[in-house]
Design a protein around this motif. Structure first.
Motif, PDB file in Angstrom:
ATOM      1  N   ASN A   1       0.681  -1.142   0.035  1.00 49.12           N
ATOM      2  CA  ASN A   1       0.182   0.018   0.103  1.00 49.12           C
ATOM      3  C   ASN A   1       0.855   1.180  -0.064  1.00 49.12           C
ATOM      4  OD1 ASN A   1      -2.458  -1.253  -0.167  1.00 49.12           O
ATOM      5  ND2 ASN A   1      -2.624  -1.380   2.084  1.00 49.12           N
ATOM      6  N   ALA A   2       2.228   1.139  -0.226  1.00 51.84           N
ATOM      7  CA  ALA A   2       2.803   2.209   0.403  1.00 51.84           C
ATOM      8  C   ALA A   2       2.834   3.357  -1.032  1.00 51.84           C
ATOM      9  CB  ALA A   2       4.615   1.733   0.138  1.00 51.84           C
ATOM     10  N   GLY A   3       2.774   2.795  -2.231  1.00 55.78           N
ATOM     11  CA  GLY A   3       2.742   3.779  -3.213  1.00 55.78           C
ATOM     12  C   GLY A   3       1.214   4.426  -3.201  1.00 55.78           C
ATOM     13  N   SER A   4       0.156   3.444  -2.800  1.00 54.45           N
ATOM     14  CA  SER A   4      -1.115   4.428  -2.699  1.00 54.45           C
ATOM     15  C   SER A   4      -1.305   5.328  -1.809  1.00 54.45           C
ATOM     16  CB  SER A   4      -2.241   3.270  -2.412  1.00 54.45           C
ATOM     17  OG  SER A   4      -2.392   2.226  -3.513  1.00 54.45           O
ATOM     18  N   LEU A   5      -0.466   5.000  -0.498  1.00 51.19           N
ATOM     19  CA  LEU A   5      -0.498   6.127   0.594  1.00 51.19           C
ATOM     20  C   LEU A   5       0.276   7.252   0.166  1.00 51.19           C
ATOM     21  CD1 LEU A   5      -0.140   3.780   3.636  1.00 51.19           C
ATOM     22  CD2 LEU A   5      -2.093   5.192   2.932  1.00 51.19           C
ATOM     23  N   ASP A   6       1.272   7.201  -0.496  1.00 54.98           N
ATOM     24  CA  ASP A   6       1.903   8.271  -0.886  1.00 54.98           C
ATOM     25  C   ASP A   6       1.182   9.287  -1.750  1.00 54.98           C
ATOM     26  OD1 ASP A   6       4.246   7.735   0.305  1.00 54.98           O
ATOM     27  OD2 ASP A   6       5.541   6.708  -1.622  1.00 54.98           O
ATOM     28  N   ARG A   7       0.395   8.331  -2.655  1.00 55.55           N
ATOM     29  CA  ARG A   7      -0.509   9.253  -3.449  1.00 55.55           C
ATOM     30  C   ARG A   7      -1.770  10.080  -2.909  1.00 55.55           C
ATOM     31  NH1 ARG A   7       0.500   4.659  -6.965  1.00 55.55           N
ATOM     32  NH2 ARG A   7      -1.613   3.834  -6.388  1.00 55.55           N
ATOM     33  N   VAL A   8      -2.237   9.347  -2.104  1.00 58.26           N
ATOM     34  CA  VAL A   8      -3.359   9.843  -1.328  1.00 58.26           C
ATOM     35  C   VAL A   8      -3.154  11.026  -0.291  1.00 58.26           C
ATOM     36  CG1 VAL A   8      -4.949   7.840  -1.790  1.00 58.26           C
ATOM     37  CG2 VAL A   8      -3.560   8.009   0.400  1.00 58.26           C
ATOM     38  N   GLU A   9      -1.819  10.612   0.282  1.00 56.86           N
ATOM     39  CA  GLU A   9      -1.200  11.673   1.360  1.00 56.86           C
ATOM     40  C   GLU A   9      -0.979  12.925   0.403  1.00 56.86           C
ATOM     41  OE1 GLU A   9       2.271  12.639   4.418  1.00 56.86           O
ATOM     42  OE2 GLU A   9       2.539  10.733   3.338  1.00 56.86           O
ATOM     43  N   ALA A  10      -0.287  12.751  -0.607  1.00 55.09           N
ATOM     44  CA  ALA A  10       0.146  14.185  -1.488  1.00 55.09           C
ATOM     45  C   ALA A  10      -1.287  14.610  -2.074  1.00 55.09           C
ATOM     46  CB  ALA A  10       0.893  13.676  -2.775  1.00 55.09           C
ATOM     47  N   PHE A  11      -2.181  13.856  -2.237  1.00 58.97           N
ATOM     48  CA  PHE A  11      -3.566  14.492  -2.822  1.00 58.97           C
ATOM     49  C   PHE A  11      -4.162  15.189  -1.678  1.00 58.97           C
ATOM     50  CE2 PHE A  11      -8.079  14.781  -3.555  1.00 58.97           C
ATOM     51  CZ  PHE A  11      -8.152  14.689  -4.830  1.00 58.97           C
ATOM     52  N   ALA A  12      -4.251  14.678  -0.429  1.00 59.05           N
ATOM     53  CA  ALA A  12      -5.079  15.302   0.675  1.00 59.05           C
ATOM     54  C   ALA A  12      -4.473  16.357   1.002  1.00 59.05           C
ATOM     55  CB  ALA A  12      -5.185  14.421   1.858  1.00 59.05           C
ATOM     56  N   ALA A  13      -3.042  16.626   1.032  1.00 62.08           N
ATOM     57  CA  ALA A  13      -2.319  17.775   1.561  1.00 62.08           C
ATOM     58  C   ALA A  13      -2.381  18.720   0.684  1.00 62.08           C
ATOM     59  CB  ALA A  13      -0.737  17.463   1.811  1.00 62.08           C
ATOM     60  N   GLN A  14      -2.265  18.664  -0.718  1.00 68.03           N
ATOM     61  CA  GLN A  14      -2.438  19.786  -1.761  1.00 68.03           C
ATOM     62  C   GLN A  14      -3.857  20.213  -1.820  1.00 68.03           C
ATOM     63  OE1 GLN A  14      -0.326  19.175  -5.522  1.00 68.03           O
ATOM     64  NE2 GLN A  14       1.366  17.878  -4.473  1.00 68.03           N
ATOM     65  N   TYR A  15      -4.823  19.130  -1.737  1.00 60.15           N
ATOM     66  CA  TYR A  15      -6.320  19.450  -1.598  1.00 60.15           C
ATOM     67  C   TYR A  15      -6.633  20.409  -0.579  1.00 60.15           C
ATOM     68  CZ  TYR A  15     -11.635  18.957  -1.274  1.00 60.15           C
ATOM     69  OH  TYR A  15     -12.775  19.347  -1.155  1.00 60.15           O
ATOM     70  N   ALA A  16      -6.185  20.018   0.568  1.00 62.69           N
ATOM     71  CA  ALA A  16      -6.309  21.014   1.954  1.00 62.69           C
ATOM     72  C   ALA A  16      -5.498  22.675   1.780  1.00 62.69           C
ATOM     73  CB  ALA A  16      -5.819  20.334   3.082  1.00 62.69           C
ATOM     74  N   MET A  17      -4.337  22.279   0.930  1.00 66.04           N
ATOM     75  CA  MET A  17      -3.530  23.515   0.524  1.00 66.04           C
ATOM     76  C   MET A  17      -4.503  24.425  -0.218  1.00 66.04           C
ATOM     77  SD  MET A  17      -0.640  25.145   1.207  1.00 66.04           S
ATOM     78  CE  MET A  17      -1.652  26.446   1.509  1.00 66.04           C
ATOM     79  N   ALA A  18      -5.073  23.725  -1.349  1.00 65.49           N
ATOM     80  CA  ALA A  18      -5.949  24.491  -2.270  1.00 65.49           C
ATOM     81  C   ALA A  18      -7.011  25.221  -1.490  1.00 65.49           C
ATOM     82  CB  ALA A  18      -6.365  23.599  -3.493  1.00 65.49           C
ATOM     83  N   ALA A  19      -7.685  24.477  -0.602  1.00 62.44           N
ATOM     84  CA  ALA A  19      -8.802  24.900   0.043  1.00 62.44           C
ATOM     85  C   ALA A  19      -8.596  26.032   1.098  1.00 62.44           C
ATOM     86  CB  ALA A  19      -9.409  23.682   0.967  1.00 62.44           C
ATOM     87  N   LEU A  20      -7.360  26.094   1.377  1.00 68.59           N
ATOM     88  CA  LEU A  20      -6.794  27.233   2.286  1.00 68.59           C
ATOM     89  C   LEU A  20      -6.705  28.460   1.437  1.00 68.59           C
ATOM     90  CD1 LEU A  20      -5.845  28.026   5.226  1.00 68.59           C
ATOM     91  CD2 LEU A  20      -3.589  27.646   4.639  1.00 68.59           C
ATOM     92  N   TRP A  21      -6.122  28.152   0.111  1.00 69.52           N
ATOM     93  CA  TRP A  21      -5.711  29.394  -0.635  1.00 69.52           C
ATOM     94  C   TRP A  21      -7.386  30.063  -1.035  1.00 69.52           C
ATOM     95  CZ3 TRP A  21      -1.711  31.743  -0.617  1.00 69.52           C
ATOM     96  CH2 TRP A  21      -0.461  31.019  -0.782  1.00 69.52           C
ATOM     97  N   LEU A  22      -8.346  29.115  -0.979  1.00 66.50           N
ATOM     98  CA  LEU A  22      -9.580  29.653  -1.613  1.00 66.50           C
ATOM     99  C   LEU A  22     -10.326  30.385  -0.538  1.00 66.50           C
ATOM    100  CD1 LEU A  22     -11.146  26.327  -3.109  1.00 66.50           C
ATOM    101  CD2 LEU A  22     -10.699  28.237  -4.387  1.00 66.50           C
ATOM    102  N   GLU A  23      -9.909  29.878   0.826  1.00 64.11           N
ATOM    103  CA  GLU A  23     -10.462  30.609   1.948  1.00 64.11           C
ATOM    104  C   GLU A  23      -9.897  31.907   2.066  1.00 64.11           C
ATOM    105  OE1 GLU A  23     -11.435  28.761   5.941  1.00 64.11           O
ATOM    106  OE2 GLU A  23      -9.194  29.824   6.429  1.00 64.11           O
ATOM    107  N   TRP A  24      -8.567  32.287   1.703  1.00 61.15           N
ATOM    108  CA  TRP A  24      -7.873  33.544   1.371  1.00 61.15           C
ATOM    109  C   TRP A  24      -8.288  34.287   0.259  1.00 61.15           C
ATOM    110  CZ3 TRP A  24      -2.365  31.730   3.129  1.00 61.15           C
ATOM    111  CH2 TRP A  24      -2.227  31.260   4.694  1.00 61.15           C
TER     112      TRP A  24
END
Length: 923
Positions: A599-622
């Protein structure tokens, strides 16, 4: 401050009360409210006494100068002739023929909004303007006495610039204020009536903020009163309110404005509350008095008693009254008697309430007299001191102070208080009988602001480079002097309380001391600057995927500190847990969490996705709203599909976990809500490709941010890298930004990096939602330095009496100002038509030279000036130019081309007609 906490300590019904949240003004001897207070504290009499030589150089008639009753004294304000015409979009000629009352009032209105911590362009409530101006002596003594100017300016243009009926509406127009805009005229009580009406407008929800006040300027510095026994003019130029030697008042020029809000709104929004207006009353004497101009006892008693009643205040809790205090032998005794009768309705106490008159300091400001007294009283409440009422030695024999609640305050005194808060009354009476009384109370104790980020972003901007430099230095001076200021509140005020202009700068700091150090050491490149002519440049999100994922320490820091980031991250974590039965928080907080095997590759992908999705949400909030998205690798494309609305969050995470769109059963793609840029060649994707899962899974060459240099410049985007690729460069029209994380990451590096990137986005022209930046905090607005106007001399001198001097003055009456800084280079006229048009434009605007490609709008042109251009063109060329021709193509070159085209067409028609006549004759 929490509204419920405020209610626990407040005495009375705060829903009926008004907060004063800002003040601005110009007074004799004081160019600001702060310097006005310094003069009051020092007991300065700011009256100018003119010498015989000074008066002889004015346009004062000799018979007046030789009259023994003439008093050469006046309250004068400095720089009445100066104005920042370019800032407010005035052409030099329009500025010259506009009454200085209108010009200074407009500048003060802008300062007032900034002093209150609001930008009128982004404030969502309705702002009303209640204002008054005195008769335009500039029109009477300067403009009308100048024959050459009178022939150049249309009567309507002159009226617009000088009639006091336009004082409020001009402010509403120039500041884009959409609440009621009302002019008030009750002479001496005008500004107090304006404040009363503004309070009523707020309490009836006709507006959400109100600017109220008045201006009274005398164009000549010798508009003094004549002394006449029984009149209002002082015999010696001193106002001796309540004194046995009082003989009247002295004239003064000045203006004052206050910003008002409903108390509840001001408390909730963290406004800087200077004082509270608990109640105001307004009435008229009617006919029950000696004459039309005489004061009326019954009216004064009634208005004072009514104000006390409306404010729900006992007279024995009022410890100061700012009197109308004209210093007349009959007016002062009547005022004290009226106050005594009103107070005696509820108290028999004697000698406990101080009284004073600001007219002893600055003279009688006529329309602005009431607001001057109000501002003095607010400053006294704020500083807990009562300034001296000047020129008082012994009481007017008709005033029985010993039997009244009052005594004249003759020295700067500590304003002590008892069980009730400090309270004051303000009197303002007008010739003609309109009376106003206001009850003020000290502001509530301001609680500390809420928690804040460790780093703060301080943005500054101006219309030109010199103003920006001055603005930065003014901020430094303020922060150096007011060392207790909260850096987060300073940042918030600069962000939400100032308009963004093309010349921009920002710095990121941890406290105000560091901000001062950064400004002092500007060579260290910690102040970022830019000239940004284009406002609200579109932003495109650049999604890295696994190309440059966010570091886990960075993600953890944001997760703990930014609620907007945490909310979006938690939404992803919940979906990942449902799909993969794994809590992603382990990656952030469990150091022992290791390789998850297959699952290591899958976790790397979903972790990167979640972090950048949250980062984009923060930019939207600003407030950073993407107008397009682009992925740099396969996972970045998956994120782009989600960000564009083509893919749901659940399906996007499922695809990220599987590593393929095709592996997700029931995956549904929808048309994109915003454009998607192909990560392969930088072109916009078509709808057919967006709806095709095979397209998303097609192999593509992984791009680096550097390869974006080949992106077509026609996109004109600011690219914001959501990962941490450290890609920061300019590509033709496209700026690419990303948060630069230092190699030695510490606990606050995320904040500094993000705020620096946010500042650079603002520099590049991106629209920022500053309120969104502080959405999860409670901030206070602070009275920081206001805009440093770049003022220049605009003045039409009055005609002298000597005829030779008149002729000489007329020959040089129409002065010209330098061509302003424009985006176009100067191009001289290339033919006769352009030369004649240039002469017309130069005369009407007062600018020389004007180039044939200079914009009519940027030079200060408007519809009225356009109408004058059309009229002059008709006189010169016998051609009617349509109004839209001037505004759609606003240059001399284009208008001249239109005129020549019409002339050539007309010449062709005449030639054809002549040929027809000739042919008919030959037949």
């Amino acid at each position: 401050m929490d509204w419920n906490d405020f209610l626990e300590d407040y005495q009375g019904n705060p829903e009926e009360h008004i907060a004063i949240i800002g003040m601005a003004g110009r007074f004799p001897g004081a160019g600001s409210v702060d310097s006005f207070w310094e003069n009051l504290k020092e007991g300065r009499e700011s009256i100018t006494f003119f010498t015989r030589e000074q008066l002889e150089k004015t346009n004062l008639e000799k018979r007046l100068l030789n009259d023994s009753r003439f008093v050469g004294a006046d309250g004068v304000i400095e720089d009445m002739d100066m104005f920042d015409a370019e800032f407010f979009g005035f052409s030099p000629r329009e500025a010259e023929i506009t009454d200085p009352q209108h010009r200074l009032f407009l500048e003060c209105a802008w300062e007032l909004m900034e002093n209150a911590g609001y930008d009128s362009e982004h404030y969502t409530g309705r702002v009303g303007v209640y204002a008054s101006a005195n008769l335009s002596t500039y029109l009477l003594r300067n403009l009308m006495a100048n024959p050459e100017l009178r022939s150049q300016a249309t009567s309507f243009q002159t009226v617009l610039g000088n009639d006091k009926d336009f004082i409020a509406t001009r402010v509403s127009y120039k500041l884009n204020l959409k609440g009621p805009s009302v002019n008030v005229a009750t002479l001496c009580s005008s500004s107090a009536v304006a404040i009363h009406l503004a309070c009523q407008s707020l309490l009836t929800f006709q507006c959400d903020m109100a600017l109220a006040g008045a201006v009274s300027l005398q164009a000549s510095p010798n508009e003094a009163f004549f002394y006449q026994e029984g009149g209002i003019g002082s015999a010696d130029g001193h106002c001796r309110a309540f004194d046995s030697e009082a003989s009247g008042t002295v004239s003064g020029s000045g203006l004052g404005l206050v910003a008002l809000r409903r108390l509840e709104d001001a408390v909730k929004d963290g406004d800087n509350i200077l004082a509270i207006i608990r109640g105001t009353a307004l009435n008229n004497d009617g006919a029950n008095k000696m004459s039309f101009t005489a004061p009326g006892m019954e009216g004064q008693v009634g208005v004072i008693a009514e104000a006390l009643n409306l404010a729900e205040v006992a007279p024995d809790t009022v410890s100061y009254v700012e009197a109308h205090g004209m210093g007349t032998p009959l007016g002062d005794p009547m005022e004290i008697e009226a106050l005594t009768k009103a107070f005696r309705l509820s108290t028999e106490k004697k000698g406990y309430c101080a009284i004073g008159s600001v007219k002893t300091n600055i003279g009688h400001l006529v329309n602005a007299g009431g607001v001057a007294g109000l501002i003095k009283t607010v400053l006294s409440l704020k500083n807990k001191q009562i300034p001296a009422s000047l020129n008082y030695r012994s009481p007017n024999p008709r005033i029985r102070f010993e039997d009244s609640p009052f005594y004249v305050n003759t020295r700067l005194s500590e304003w002590k208080t008892g069980p009730a808060p400090r309270r004051a009354g303000v009197n303002s009476f007008g010739i003609g009988g309109t009376n106003v009384h206001m009850i003020l109370e000290e502001a509530p104790q301001n609680t500390a602001s809420g928690s804040a980020r460790q780093w703060q972003l301080l943005p500054l901007s101006a219309r030109n480079e010199e103003a920006l430099r001055q603005k930065i230095q003014n901020l430094k001076g303020c922060l150096s002097q007011e060392t207790q200021l909260n850096a987060a509140d300073v940042a918030y005020t600069l962000q939400v309380g100032r308009r963004s202009f093309p010349h921009r700068a920002f710095l990121v700091c941890r406290d105000t001391e560091e901000a001062v150090r950064i400004i002092d050491n500007s060579s260290e490149n910690k102040i970022f600057t830019c000239l940004q002519e284009n406002r609200e440049q579109p932003v495109a999100f650049l999604l890295d995927g696994l190309t440059a994922p966010l570091p886990e320490a960075f993600v953890k820091e944001l997760y703990e500190r930014e609620p907007g980031f945490k909310k979006a991250m938690d939404a992803c974590i919940s979906i990942i847990e449902d799909i993969m039965h794994y809590d992603l928080r382990k990656q952030l907080y469990d150091e022992s969490a290791g390789d998850e095997g297959n699952n290591a590759g899958s976790l790397d992908r979903v972790e990167a996705f979640a972090a950048q999705y949250a980062m984009a949400a923060l930019w939207l909030e600003w407030g950073i709203m993407p107008r397009a998205v682009m992925g740099l690798d396969w996972l970045g494309k998956c994120m782009a599909a989600c960000a564009a609305g083509s893919l749901s969050l659940e399906d996007a995470i499922a695809a990220a976990a599987a590593g393929s769109f095709g592996a997700v059963g029931g995956l549904e793609l929808k048309p994109a809500g915003i454009p998607v840029i192909s990560g392969k060649d930088g072109t916009l994707m078509g709808e057919q490709d967006i709806l095709n899962p095979e397209y998303w899974d097609s192999p593509e060459e992984t791009l680096s941010a550097g390869s974006l240099k080949t992106l077509p410049g026609s996109f004109h985007y600011i690219f914001l890298e959501i990962g941490c690729g450290r890609a920061e460069f300019q590509n033709k029209e496209n700026t690419i930004l990303s948060p630069v994380i230092p190699a030695s990451f510490d606990s606050t590096a995320s904040e500094e990096a993000l705020l620096t990137t946010l500042g650079k986005l603002w520099l590049a022209g991106a629209a920022v939602n500053w309120n969104g930046l502080h959405m999860h905090q409670h901030r206070h607005r602070l009275p920081l330095p206001t805009y440093p106007f770049q003022r220049k001399h605009f003045w039409i001198e009055p005609a002298p009496e000597n005829k030779a001097e008149v002729r000489e003055m007329q020959a040089a009456a129409l002065t010209y100002h330098e061509r302003p800084v424009l985006p176009t280079e100067y191009t001289a006229p290339r033919n006769d038509t352009e030369a004649e048009l240039a002469h017309v434009w130069q005369e009407l605007m007062g600018i020389k030279p004007i180039g044939v490609f200079d914009s009519f709008i940027q030079l200060g042109g408007h519809s009225l000036l356009a109408a004058q251009v059309i009229s002059r063109v008709r006189e010169l060329f016998q051609i009617d130019v349509p109004l839209n021709q001037i505004f759609e193509e606003p240059t001399i070159a284009n208008v001249a081309a239109y005129i020549d085209a019409v002339r050539w067409a007309a010449a062709g028609t005449e030639t054809a007609a002549a040929m027809e006549i000739r042919e008919e004759g030959e037949l």
